[in-house]
Design an enzyme around this catalytic site. Sequence first.
Site, PDB file in Angstrom:
ATOM      1  N   HIS A  57      -8.748   7.918   3.190  1.00  7.63           N
ATOM      2  CA  HIS A  57      -9.724   7.224   4.027  1.00  7.63           C
ATOM      3  C   HIS A  57      -9.201   5.929   4.653  1.00  7.63           C
ATOM      4  O   HIS A  57      -9.937   5.289   5.412  1.00  7.63           O
ATOM      5  CB  HIS A  57     -10.968   6.899   3.190  1.00  7.63           C
ATOM      6  CG  HIS A  57     -10.657   5.911   2.106  1.00  7.63           C
ATOM      7  ND1 HIS A  57     -10.031   6.271   0.924  1.00  7.63           N
ATOM      8  CD2 HIS A  57     -10.828   4.572   2.056  1.00  7.63           C
ATOM      9  CE1 HIS A  57      -9.844   5.191   0.196  1.00  7.63           C
ATOM     10  NE2 HIS A  57     -10.312   4.145   0.855  1.00  7.63           N
ATOM     11  N   HIS A  72      -9.246   1.682   8.555  1.00  2.74           N
ATOM     12  CA  HIS A  72     -10.175   2.164   7.526  1.00  2.74           C
ATOM     13  C   HIS A  72     -11.091   3.185   8.186  1.00  2.74           C
ATOM     14  O   HIS A  72     -11.851   2.842   9.090  1.00  2.74           O
ATOM     15  CB  HIS A  72     -10.981   0.989   6.951  1.00  2.74           C
ATOM     16  CG  HIS A  72     -11.476   1.243   5.561  1.00  2.74           C
ATOM     17  ND1 HIS A  72     -12.517   2.105   5.290  1.00  2.74           N
ATOM     18  CD2 HIS A  72     -11.062   0.761   4.366  1.00  2.74           C
ATOM     19  CE1 HIS A  72     -12.728   2.125   3.982  1.00  2.74           C
ATOM     20  NE2 HIS A  72     -11.846   1.328   3.396  1.00  2.74           N
TER      21      HIS A  72
END
Length: 148
Positions: A57, A72
Amino acid sequence: MTTVLAPVEGEAVGLAAVPDPVFSAGMVGPGTAIDPLRGPGEALAPIAGKIMKLHPHAYVIVGDDGKGVLVHLGIDTVQLKGEGFELLASEGDRVAAGQPVVAWDPAVVEAGGRSPVCPVVALDALSGAVTGVTLGAVHAGDQLFEWA
């Protein structure tokens, strides 16, 4: 001067739009955020350099000048434990700016009740070091901001 590219296609909305106080207040560093197109896609390397951290992620790429950029993919996506993400590179790899790093689907992230908004942050940068921040529609690989 380091040119930081958009890792994903979507709408550049600024860090204040990130539904996470650590990012929105700029505590991680200056930069911006992209509200990605909903649908399967790839997240690209925002700069050329070495992948220093790689999670499904999120990833950090550090250029030869020592500047690190964090991408992110969504907020609270660590809770997905990698589900819906596919690594296309490995930690320690050298990558070119614009090279695919992670495949993911922002629609799946959103369907799970999380924000797919993607902060793109200049790590350890002074607040005035980031300039020319793009707002509005961006394609993956477009210039997102400059880092002096």
